[in-house]
Design an enzyme around this catalytic site. Structure first.
Site, PDB file in Angstrom:
ATOM      1  N   ASP A 162      44.230  68.571  16.433  1.00  0.00           N
ATOM      2  CA  ASP A 162      43.259  69.459  17.217  1.00  0.00           C
ATOM      3  C   ASP A 162      42.008  69.409  16.619  1.00  0.00           C
ATOM      4  O   ASP A 162      41.144  69.194  17.663  1.00  0.00           O
ATOM      5  CB  ASP A 162      43.773  70.846  16.964  1.00  0.00           C
ATOM      6  CG  ASP A 162      45.317  71.175  17.475  1.00  0.00           C
ATOM      7  OD1 ASP A 162      45.828  70.397  17.853  1.00  0.00           O
ATOM      8  OD2 ASP A 162      45.620  72.321  17.519  1.00  0.00           O
ATOM      9  N   GLU A 386      53.761  73.641   7.221  1.00  0.00           N
ATOM     10  CA  GLU A 386      53.367  73.007   8.511  1.00  0.00           C
ATOM     11  C   GLU A 386      52.536  71.818   8.043  1.00  0.00           C
ATOM     12  O   GLU A 386      52.648  70.536   8.411  1.00  0.00           O
ATOM     13  CB  GLU A 386      52.343  73.720   9.292  1.00  0.00           C
ATOM     14  CG  GLU A 386      51.921  73.143  10.540  1.00  0.00           C
ATOM     15  CD  GLU A 386      50.782  74.102  11.443  1.00  0.00           C
ATOM     16  OE1 GLU A 386      50.542  75.105  11.265  1.00  0.00           O
ATOM     17  OE2 GLU A 386      50.395  73.683  12.522  1.00  0.00           O
TER      18      GLU A 386
HETATM   19  C1  DGY Z   1      47.286  75.588  19.040  1.00  0.00           C
HETATM   20  O1  DGY Z   1      47.404  76.430  19.961  1.00  0.00           O
HETATM   21  O2  DGY Z   1      46.789  75.582  17.780  1.00  0.00           O
HETATM   22  C2  DGY Z   1      47.843  74.358  19.449  1.00  0.00           C
HETATM   23  O3  DGY Z   1      47.881  73.440  18.394  1.00  0.00           O
HETATM   24  C3  DGY Z   1      47.861  73.859  20.683  1.00  0.00           C
HETATM   25  O4  DGY Z   1      48.696  72.626  20.957  1.00  0.00           O
END
Ligand code: DGY
Length: 415
Positions: A162, A386
């Protein structure tokens, strides 16, 4: 410190408790739906104790496939107000409420692994999945290639990394001043220091708004979407998936016309991501042709894609020797390295596993084993987070995380 006395049991329990009946959420609260690439990794974990459930995971993912072949990055099976942006923001009309972008295509690769684990149990399942997986591959080839044959991401969430520094320049060019008011949910579940900044988030939402305004019409978005970056994650995973699809088709005598040519094109595209000045596979903006200048863990997926690189091997040796818990998502030597903030430094166990798959397959067993053992130590000491601080090992982001549990069962915890 070893608080995790029975990690095998813990890992299974995480998968079982994140199972929502046919699909697995990444983690309670933060990610309450089915995510595309998380799901493929979850299936590998289930395959260690319930192979039927492993197949169901991938089959459920493909129930969300659009008629044009696209497989969305999130399937909103059941409304959950704890997550933003939900289906009402995306405004898509696939068979299941969903997002309008994809994620790196891992399904074909993981399906092949599960099939190889038990060919009898898997044959009917993989035969049924094959045309769907092939249709998704063709969709990617149609809509996501740049001029060199590298695969582009059209939203930072699409590459799955992200807030990677790879996107910083492209994100800075996006005007998000009219994005409007919205309420983030992620920072109510986990520490905001571990998450993307508001600057990034405004642009994530702006890109969703642009996609929605275009009715998710890919032809229109080729010109209307300001964000289009060719990236090693998308390129290496697509190339790898194409190789797996070809192998499956050959073994089962299935029609896979064009796959050989696609592989050749993707090999050229993958090589084009080599940034000679930096000495890594880098991302490249498809609009401006500029390099991102990022040394990320995605660069080390070259072997996963069947691409050899002595220079990457040298770099990997150095990283294995110099960072307590490799592989950092952004090299510790880079000026903006941030040990805790999502994809700007932390180590992700599932990326390590995919790097390890590639290394072992290309004859670098010793390096693969070194990486596995370090990942094992990381998870058994710090738990099923995570992601992790690559220097201290401390857990970050969500906990009781599906893909970290799956990585333990399939790879890290197996001696
Ligand atoms: C989030 O909402 O942070 C996710 O990574 C989108 O895939």
């Amino acid at each position: 410190m070893n608080q995790h006395t029975n990690p095998d049991r813990e890992a299974r329990n995480i998968l079982i408790s994140n199972d929502r009946g046919g699909y697995t959420i990444p983690t309670e609260g933060l990610y309450p739906y089915q995510w595309n690439w998380d799901s493929a990794i979850a299936a590998l974990g289930f395959a260690q104790f319930d192979i039927d459930r492993a197949w169901i995971e991938i089959e459920t993912l493909f129930t969300g496939q659009w008629t044009d072949g696209m497989v969305p990055h999130i399937l909103f099976h059941q409304q959950d107000d704890g997550y933003f942006p939900g289906p009402d923001v995306w405004g898509c009309d696939g068979p299941i409420p969903s997002s309008g972008i994809i994620q790196p295509p891992l399904a074909a690769t993981m399906a092949r692994k599960i099939w190889e684990q038990d060919a009898d149990a898997g044959e009917t399942r993989i035969r049924e999945l094959f045309p769907k997986m092939l249709a998704w591959h063709r969709w990617i080839m149609k809509w996501r290639l740049d001029d060199h044959g590298a695969v582009c991401t059209t939203h930072p969430w699409e590459a799955g990394r992200d807030n990677a520094p790879d996107w910083d320049k492209a994100m800075a060019r996006i005007d998000a001043s009219d994005v409007g008011e919205y309420q983030r949910r992620d920072t109510s579940h986990v520490n905001s220091e571990d998450r993307p900044t508001k600057f990034d988030y405004d642009r994530y939402i702006k890109l969703v708004q642009i996609g929605r305004q275009a009715g998710w019409d890919q032809q229109a978005l080729l010109t209307q979407n300001p964000f289009r970056v060719a990236d090693p994650t998308m390129t290496f995973t697509t190339l790898r998936a194409a190789r797996d699809l070809l192998a499956i088709s050959e073994q089962l005598g299935l029609d896979a016309e064009g796959l050989g040519a696609d592989i050749a094109d993707l090999e050229v595209g993958a090589s084009s991501l080599w940034n000679e000045d930096l000495g890594v596979f880098d991302s490249r903006d498809a609009r401006t042709k500029e390099w991102s200048g990022s040394i990320s863990n995605a660069s080390y997926l070259c072997w996963y894609a069947g691409i050899e690189s002595e220079k990457m091997l040298d770099r990997l040796k150095a990283v294995l020797a110099s960072v307590p818990f490799p592989v950092p998502s952004y090299d510790t030597s880079m000026p903006n390295f941030d040990a805790r903030r999502y994809w700007r430094g932390p180590t992700w166990a599932f990326m390590n596993m995919m790097i390890g798959f590639g290394l072992a397959e290309m004859g670098h067993e010793q390096r693969a084993e070194e990486l596995r053992v370090k990942t094992k130590e990381l998870i058994s000491t710090y738990g099923f987070a995570e992601y992790f601080d690559p220097i201290s090992g401390s857990p970050a982001g969500g906990n009781a995380f599906t893909w970290t549990a799956a990585v333990w069962l399939h790879w890290a915890g197996r001696d």
